[in-house]
Design a protein around this motif. Sequence first.
Motif, PDB file in Angstrom:
ATOM      1  N   HIS A  52      83.680  47.648 100.581  1.00 52.09           N
ATOM      2  CA  HIS A  52      82.917  47.522  99.342  1.00 52.09           C
ATOM      3  C   HIS A  52      81.648  46.701  99.530  1.00 52.09           C
ATOM      4  CE1 HIS A  52      85.807  49.493  96.653  1.00 52.09           C
ATOM      5  NE2 HIS A  52      86.712  49.000  97.447  1.00 52.09           N
ATOM      6  N   SER A 143      84.726  47.647  84.696  1.00 53.97           N
ATOM      7  CA  SER A 143      84.441  46.834  85.879  1.00 53.97           C
ATOM      8  C   SER A 143      83.465  45.716  85.545  1.00 53.97           C
ATOM      9  CB  SER A 143      83.841  47.719  86.967  1.00 53.97           C
ATOM     10  OG  SER A 143      84.653  48.854  87.191  1.00 53.97           O
ATOM     11  N   ASN A 164      79.869  45.596  85.450  1.00 55.20           N
ATOM     12  CA  ASN A 164      79.613  46.216  86.758  1.00 55.20           C
ATOM     13  C   ASN A 164      79.196  45.168  87.786  1.00 55.20           C
ATOM     14  OD1 ASN A 164      80.358  48.658  85.624  1.00 55.20           O
ATOM     15  ND2 ASN A 164      78.276  49.176  85.051  1.00 55.20           N
ATOM     16  N   TRP A 183      86.700  43.969  89.038  1.00 50.52           N
ATOM     17  CA  TRP A 183      86.745  45.380  89.403  1.00 50.52           C
ATOM     18  C   TRP A 183      88.165  45.616  89.928  1.00 50.52           C
ATOM     19  CZ3 TRP A 183      82.752  49.225  90.874  1.00 50.52           C
ATOM     20  CH2 TRP A 183      81.475  48.917  90.375  1.00 50.52           C
ATOM     21  N   GLU A 184      88.717  46.801  89.660  1.00 47.84           N
ATOM     22  CA  GLU A 184      90.087  47.071  90.081  1.00 47.84           C
ATOM     23  C   GLU A 184      90.245  46.961  91.600  1.00 47.84           C
ATOM     24  OE1 GLU A 184      90.461  50.714  87.806  1.00 47.84           O
ATOM     25  OE2 GLU A 184      91.825  49.762  86.388  1.00 47.84           O
ATOM     26  N   TYR A 188      93.844  45.761  92.832  1.00 46.07           N
ATOM     27  CA  TYR A 188      94.778  46.834  92.504  1.00 46.07           C
ATOM     28  C   TYR A 188      95.870  47.068  93.536  1.00 46.07           C
ATOM     29  CZ  TYR A 188      96.316  50.623  89.544  1.00 46.07           C
ATOM     30  OH  TYR A 188      97.042  51.405  88.678  1.00 46.07           O
TER      31      TYR A 188
ATOM     32  N   LYS B  30     101.699  52.894  82.763  1.00 43.22           N
ATOM     33  CA  LYS B  30     101.093  51.591  82.507  1.00 43.22           C
ATOM     34  C   LYS B  30      99.734  51.709  81.833  1.00 43.22           C
ATOM     35  CE  LYS B  30     104.353  49.381  84.864  1.00 43.22           C
ATOM     36  NZ  LYS B  30     105.465  48.744  84.208  1.00 43.22           N
ATOM     37  N   HIS B  31      98.796  52.379  82.484  1.00 41.48           N
ATOM     38  CA  HIS B  31      97.436  52.421  81.959  1.00 41.48           C
ATOM     39  C   HIS B  31      97.362  53.194  80.642  1.00 41.48           C
ATOM     40  CE1 HIS B  31      95.413  50.473  85.363  1.00 41.48           C
ATOM     41  NE2 HIS B  31      96.329  51.062  86.102  1.00 41.48           N
ATOM     42  N   ASN B  64      87.408  51.628  73.199  1.00 40.97           N
ATOM     43  CA  ASN B  64      88.012  51.541  74.528  1.00 40.97           C
ATOM     44  C   ASN B  64      89.368  52.245  74.586  1.00 40.97           C
ATOM     45  OD1 ASN B  64      85.836  49.974  75.247  1.00 40.97           O
ATOM     46  ND2 ASN B  64      86.924  48.035  75.017  1.00 40.97           N
ATOM     47  N   PHE B 119      78.412  54.602  88.254  1.00 41.68           N
ATOM     48  CA  PHE B 119      78.666  53.304  88.867  1.00 41.68           C
ATOM     49  C   PHE B 119      79.677  52.538  88.038  1.00 41.68           C
ATOM     50  CE2 PHE B 119      77.587  50.294  92.005  1.00 41.68           C
ATOM     51  CZ  PHE B 119      77.675  49.036  91.433  1.00 41.68           C
ATOM     52  N   GLY B 120      80.640  51.935  88.684  1.00 39.59           N
ATOM     53  CA  GLY B 120      81.676  51.231  87.932  1.00 39.59           C
ATOM     54  C   GLY B 120      82.704  52.222  87.407  1.00 39.59           C
ATOM     55  N   SER B 121      83.283  51.896  86.269  1.00 37.29           N
ATOM     56  CA  SER B 121      84.362  52.724  85.708  1.00 37.29           C
ATOM     57  C   SER B 121      83.796  53.798  84.786  1.00 37.29           C
ATOM     58  CB  SER B 121      85.320  51.841  84.908  1.00 37.29           C
ATOM     59  OG  SER B 121      85.723  50.719  85.675  1.00 37.29           O
ATOM     60  N   ASN B 141      83.197  53.664  81.318  1.00 37.63           N
ATOM     61  CA  ASN B 141      84.468  53.134  80.800  1.00 37.63           C
ATOM     62  C   ASN B 141      85.304  54.236  80.161  1.00 37.63           C
ATOM     63  OD1 ASN B 141      83.577  50.730  81.835  1.00 37.63           O
ATOM     64  ND2 ASN B 141      82.786  49.986  79.888  1.00 37.63           N
ATOM     65  N   TRP B 164      87.723  55.784  87.230  1.00 32.14           N
ATOM     66  CA  TRP B 164      88.117  54.372  87.295  1.00 32.14           C
ATOM     67  C   TRP B 164      88.839  54.203  88.633  1.00 32.14           C
ATOM     68  CZ3 TRP B 164      89.162  50.441  83.215  1.00 32.14           C
ATOM     69  CH2 TRP B 164      88.478  50.683  82.012  1.00 32.14           C
ATOM     70  N   GLU B 165      88.706  53.044  89.235  1.00 30.89           N
ATOM     71  CA  GLU B 165      89.335  52.834  90.542  1.00 30.89           C
ATOM     72  C   GLU B 165      90.853  53.010  90.476  1.00 30.89           C
ATOM     73  OE1 GLU B 165      87.387  49.088  91.476  1.00 30.89           O
ATOM     74  OE2 GLU B 165      86.164  50.062  93.007  1.00 30.89           O
ATOM     75  N   HIS B 166      91.463  52.704  89.321  1.00 26.64           N
ATOM     76  CA  HIS B 166      92.919  52.827  89.247  1.00 26.64           C
ATOM     77  C   HIS B 166      93.374  54.283  89.424  1.00 26.64           C
ATOM     78  CE1 HIS B 166      92.220  53.228  84.660  1.00 26.64           C
ATOM     79  NE2 HIS B 166      92.709  54.393  85.039  1.00 26.64           N
ATOM     80  N   TYR B 169      92.667  54.385  93.762  1.00 17.51           N
ATOM     81  CA  TYR B 169      92.565  53.320  94.755  1.00 17.51           C
ATOM     82  C   TYR B 169      93.742  53.210  95.711  1.00 17.51           C
ATOM     83  CZ  TYR B 169      90.076  49.457  96.745  1.00 17.51           C
ATOM     84  OH  TYR B 169      89.346  48.680  97.621  1.00 17.51           O
ATOM     85  N   ASN B 174      88.217  52.790  98.683  1.00 15.82           N
ATOM     86  CA  ASN B 174      86.832  52.923  98.243  1.00 15.82           C
ATOM     87  C   ASN B 174      86.306  54.354  98.403  1.00 15.82           C
ATOM     88  OD1 ASN B 174      87.022  52.449 101.133  1.00 15.82           O
ATOM     89  ND2 ASN B 174      84.790  52.562 101.096  1.00 15.82           N
TER      90      ASN B 174
END
Lengths: 221, 210
Positions: A52, A143, A164, A183-184, A188, B30-31, B64, B119-121, B141, B164-166, B169, B174
Amino acid sequence: MFANIARVLAQSSNKCLPLIRAKHSLPDLPYDFNALEPVISAEIMQVHHQKHHATYVNNLNVAEEKLFEAKQRGSVSDQIALTSALKFNGGGHINHSIFWTILCQNGSSEPGGELAEAIKRDFGSYQRMVDLLVATSTGIQGSGWGWLGYNKQLNRLEIAACANQDPLQATTGLHPLFGIDVWEHAYYLQYKNARPDYVKSIFKIANWRKVEELFGKARHD
Amino acid sequence: MSFQLPPLPYDYQVLEPFVDKETMNLHHTKHHQAYVNNLNGATKDSDIVAICQNIKNYPVAVRNNGGGHYNHSLFWKWMAPVGSSNVAPTGTLKEKIEATFGSVDEMKKKFTDAALTRFGSGWAWLGVKKDGSLAISSTANQDNPLMAGVADVEMIPILGLDVWEHAYYLKYQNRRGEYIQQWWNVVNWDEVVKYYDNFASKNNPVPINQ
């Protein structure tokens, strides 16, 4: 003859110098990947640092190269188009470079010195500051980062959240002191969806000596 | 009448090796469950589509978690084990995709790019705009393209991908690009075609049952 040589060297260095631009590089971790166990696993530290953070560094270098070229071409539009990439990757590089240094293997239990006094003054107690930072960091949607920062203009500590990889100082003006990557990817593999557990645990590995140093610099520079 | 976590249409391991069992389990139990619980705590309204379309009238907790509930409810249906669906869009949707993007592969390239550059979630989307045209976009998001005034491109989503990374991941770390590439193997094109034919082409958002 030497004057001629000097002139040729001077001319060529004018051409060469712009090509020699400093590139950002991935800073070494101040400890081994497993140093922060059991709070943060070696696997996470390795991927977080080597993948990362390394990617942010590489992409920042690419973005800055493109920015330079756009400037050379005189294209303001192309420079502006690069702002997202600069913020994402530059912010990522800034944030993670700080992050590695404010964590350590055997964190001192609480801050001391001027920082401790400031925390007491601005939050009432260390625990109250922690509770606020935990709540802020846990509550970030998606994030981002939770920060303890220093407001130099008002001479007070503040808690802030950034989305972010938005860097704290450029975004809010606060000097970054202690940040929590939520961030996850930061937790995670080990904590799964249990972000609160990760955020609460991170205080066990907080490098308060370093944070005190950052506070001192921010206050007195 | 509160929102409920919809059951998965299949077992947790059936999307292997493309989406791993542990991720499916955590992602669903969970999520998504957390979005449902938090949504119930944040609003008494029960029409999730109307909530999304009027999201500016709701607090951020509804944006959300309401977004999260709607997006994930469809996400489970947008995937199916290999072999249980056509491997590509068919019928009118296929024609529409070819007319808009040149080919299905070109559409997938654009969609992949949207997923990679978020970028990001967030989520990547294929949807139908008010004028009936197809478009690809991404949102941050748990926002979705139904959210008027929030989404860059307002449209009725008929296919979405969680970035989302979840969502990836545990298996991909990555390597989001690899996740996206593998995910195409489990897209339930029959369901996507149904959503287009029965809902989006008639300017109706796809409903979810809970």
